[in-house]
Design a protein around this motif. Structure first.
Motif, mmCIF file in Angstrom:
data_model
loop_
_atom_site.group_PDB
_atom_site.id
_atom_site.type_symbol
_atom_site.label_atom_id
_atom_site.label_comp_id
_atom_site.label_asym_id
_atom_site.label_seq_id
_atom_site.Cartn_x
_atom_site.Cartn_y
_atom_site.Cartn_z
ATOM 1 N N ARG A 69 65.516 -1.556 44.342
ATOM 2 C CA ARG A 69 64.137 -1.093 44.164
ATOM 3 C C ARG A 69 64.071 0.359 43.660
ATOM 4 O O ARG A 69 63.407 1.209 44.261
ATOM 5 C CB ARG A 69 63.348 -1.247 45.462
ATOM 6 N N LEU A 70 64.779 0.600 42.600
ATOM 7 C CA LEU A 70 64.779 1.924 41.982
ATOM 8 C C LEU A 70 63.466 2.156 41.249
ATOM 9 O O LEU A 70 62.832 1.200 40.787
ATOM 10 C CB LEU A 70 65.944 2.030 40.991
ATOM 11 N N PRO A 71 63.062 3.402 41.093
ATOM 12 C CA PRO A 71 61.881 3.675 40.260
ATOM 13 C C PRO A 71 62.115 3.128 38.852
ATOM 14 O O PRO A 71 63.239 3.208 38.328
ATOM 15 C CB PRO A 71 61.799 5.205 40.250
ATOM 16 N N PRO A 72 61.077 2.568 38.225
ATOM 17 C CA PRO A 72 61.241 1.954 36.901
ATOM 18 C C PRO A 72 61.881 2.871 35.858
ATOM 19 O O PRO A 72 62.696 2.422 35.056
ATOM 20 C CB PRO A 72 59.817 1.574 36.493
ATOM 21 N N GLU A 73 61.532 4.171 35.882
ATOM 22 C CA GLU A 73 62.095 5.097 34.899
ATOM 23 C C GLU A 73 63.603 5.244 35.106
ATOM 24 O O GLU A 73 64.372 5.313 34.143
ATOM 25 C CB GLU A 73 61.445 6.480 35.002
ATOM 26 N N GLN A 74 64.011 5.309 36.369
ATOM 27 C CA GLN A 74 65.431 5.465 36.667
ATOM 28 C C GLN A 74 66.201 4.194 36.293
ATOM 29 O O GLN A 74 67.257 4.271 35.667
ATOM 30 C CB GLN A 74 65.654 5.797 38.138
ATOM 31 N N LEU A 75 65.671 3.047 36.651
ATOM 32 C CA LEU A 75 66.315 1.783 36.299
ATOM 33 C C LEU A 75 66.413 1.646 34.780
ATOM 34 O O LEU A 75 67.454 1.238 34.253
ATOM 35 C CB LEU A 75 65.557 0.604 36.903
ATOM 36 N N GLY A 76 65.356 2.019 34.081
ATOM 37 C CA GLY A 76 65.380 1.964 32.619
ATOM 38 C C GLY A 76 66.451 2.863 32.032
ATOM 39 O O GLY A 76 67.142 2.493 31.078
ATOM 40 N N ARG A 77 66.612 4.038 32.615
ATOM 41 C CA ARG A 77 67.629 4.966 32.125
ATOM 42 C C ARG A 77 69.032 4.428 32.369
ATOM 43 O O ARG A 77 69.903 4.514 31.497
ATOM 44 C CB ARG A 77 67.464 6.344 32.789
ATOM 45 N N ILE A 78 69.255 3.868 33.541
ATOM 46 C CA ILE A 78 70.563 3.277 33.844
ATOM 47 C C ILE A 78 70.879 2.173 32.838
ATOM 48 O O ILE A 78 71.986 2.123 32.285
ATOM 49 C CB ILE A 78 70.613 2.743 35.285
ATOM 50 N N CYS A 79 69.917 1.310 32.596
ATOM 51 C CA CYS A 79 70.138 0.210 31.646
ATOM 52 C C CYS A 79 70.375 0.749 30.236
ATOM 53 O O CYS A 79 71.216 0.222 29.492
ATOM 54 C CB CYS A 79 68.959 -0.753 31.683
ATOM 55 N N TYR A 80 69.677 1.805 29.870
ATOM 56 C CA TYR A 80 69.903 2.441 28.571
ATOM 57 C C TYR A 80 71.340 2.949 28.475
ATOM 58 O O TYR A 80 72.023 2.733 27.472
ATOM 59 C CB TYR A 80 68.907 3.585 28.368
ATOM 60 N N LEU A 81 71.787 3.631 29.523
ATOM 61 C CA LEU A 81 73.155 4.163 29.518
ATOM 62 C C LEU A 81 74.185 3.046 29.415
ATOM 63 O O LEU A 81 75.154 3.154 28.653
ATOM 64 C CB LEU A 81 73.395 5.011 30.770
ATOM 65 N N VAL A 82 73.989 1.973 30.156
ATOM 66 C CA VAL A 82 74.906 0.832 30.086
ATOM 67 C C VAL A 82 74.886 0.232 28.683
ATOM 68 O O VAL A 82 75.930 -0.140 28.143
ATOM 69 C CB VAL A 82 74.543 -0.230 31.149
ATOM 70 N N GLY A 83 73.723 0.186 28.074
ATOM 71 C CA GLY A 83 73.580 -0.378 26.732
ATOM 72 C C GLY A 83 74.050 0.530 25.612
ATOM 73 O O GLY A 83 73.965 0.155 24.439
ATOM 74 N N HIS A 84 74.516 1.734 25.967
ATOM 75 C CA HIS A 84 74.973 2.684 24.945
ATOM 76 C C HIS A 84 76.297 3.366 25.287
ATOM 77 O O HIS A 84 76.697 4.305 24.615
ATOM 78 C CB HIS A 84 73.905 3.763 24.723
ATOM 79 N N HIS A 85 76.990 2.901 26.311
ATOM 80 C CA HIS A 85 78.139 3.665 26.803
ATOM 81 C C HIS A 85 79.366 3.640 25.886
ATOM 82 O O HIS A 85 80.356 4.301 26.174
ATOM 83 C CB HIS A 85 78.511 3.253 28.241
ATOM 84 N N HIS A 86 79.271 2.937 24.757
ATOM 85 C CA HIS A 86 80.320 2.998 23.741
ATOM 86 C C HIS A 86 79.788 3.585 22.432
ATOM 87 O O HIS A 86 80.473 3.533 21.410
ATOM 88 C CB HIS A 86 80.908 1.602 23.479
ATOM 89 N N THR A 87 78.587 4.140 22.469
ATOM 90 C CA THR A 87 77.965 4.723 21.287
ATOM 91 C C THR A 87 78.041 6.238 21.397
ATOM 92 O O THR A 87 77.432 6.833 22.287
ATOM 93 C CB THR A 87 76.495 4.267 21.165
ATOM 94 N N PHE A 88 78.787 6.854 20.497
ATOM 95 C CA PHE A 88 79.057 8.286 20.570
ATOM 96 C C PHE A 88 78.117 9.122 19.701
ATOM 97 O O PHE A 88 78.308 10.319 19.558
ATOM 98 C CB PHE A 88 80.512 8.561 20.179
ATOM 99 N N THR A 89 77.117 8.486 19.109
ATOM 100 C CA THR A 89 76.136 9.211 18.299
ATOM 101 C C THR A 89 74.772 9.118 18.978
ATOM 102 O O THR A 89 74.505 8.182 19.731
ATOM 103 C CB THR A 89 76.041 8.611 16.885
ATOM 104 N N GLY A 90 73.936 10.092 18.720
ATOM 105 C CA GLY A 90 72.595 10.091 19.282
ATOM 106 C C GLY A 90 72.571 10.267 20.793
ATOM 107 O O GLY A 90 71.678 9.743 21.462
ATOM 108 N N VAL A 91 73.532 10.981 21.323
ATOM 109 C CA VAL A 91 73.629 11.181 22.773
ATOM 110 C C VAL A 91 72.444 12.028 23.223
ATOM 111 O O VAL A 91 72.267 13.160 22.773
ATOM 112 C CB VAL A 91 74.964 11.853 23.154
ATOM 113 N N ASN A 92 71.633 11.463 24.101
ATOM 114 C CA ASN A 92 70.418 12.144 24.539
ATOM 115 C C ASN A 92 70.403 12.335 26.051
ATOM 116 O O ASN A 92 69.795 11.579 26.783
ATOM 117 C CB ASN A 92 69.173 11.375 24.089
#
Length: 164
Positions: free
Chosen positions: A90-113
């Motif tokens: 039951r994480l806050p939606p913004e935090q859960l979204g960020r975690i999923c974003y990180l998982v969906g980009h953890h092999h992408t070395f460009t556009g690191v935000n």
């Protein structure tokens, strides 16, 4: 306690794959260490650590479906799996979204935000470099091109480059 429960759940998720278990535990340890040394605020630190725990959640599925755990495959499948895996916390939606974003980009070395993203890349690289037995020339090249945190660079140099 939340992070420890997520880690325990991840161990159960990976069942008997000691490689996957050891990998995520090492990435989590490096991410935790770098995040603390870089002075992340508590919410970002928690987000980073949870992302590190679940960053390779798609590996078993990718092995089954594609016969490969290549980065783009993990990124494509992992974000949705991480969201489902973490739902019970039951994480806050913004935090859960960020975690999923990180998982969906953890092999992408460009556009690191974000520092959490940067640290996850560095922590995963530290473990992958050891597991793949990368040579010092490759490691030094990656440090120059990818590493941005002082703590991550110090760890990389201490582990892989100080013996030359």
């Amino acid at each position: 306690m939340l992070i420890a429960k997520a880690a325990e759940k991840m161990v159960r998720f990976y069942e008997d794959s000691t490689h996957d278990i050891n990998h995520f535990l090492k990435v989590w340890a490096y991410a935790r260490t770098i995040g603390q040394l870089e002075g992340l605020d508590p919410l970002t630190q928690q987000t980073l650590e949870l992302a590190a725990i679940v960053h390779d959640i798609a590996c078993p599925l990718c092995r089954r479906l594609y016969g490969s755990t290549d980065g783009p495959l993990q990124e494509r499948e992992g974000a949705v799996m991480a969201e489902e895996f973490l739902k019970e916390f039951r994480l806050p939606p913004e935090q859960l979204g960020r975690i999923c974003y990180l998982v969906g980009h953890h092999h992408t070395f460009t556009g690191v935000n974000g520092l959490d993203y940067q640290i996850l890349l560095e922590a995963d690289y530290l473990v992958n470099a050891e597991e793949k037995e990368l040579d010092s020339k490759t490691v030094a090249y990656t440090e120059e091109r990818v590493f941005r945190t002082a703590a991550g660079s110090r760890l990389l140099e201490s582990i892989f480059l100080s013996h030359e």
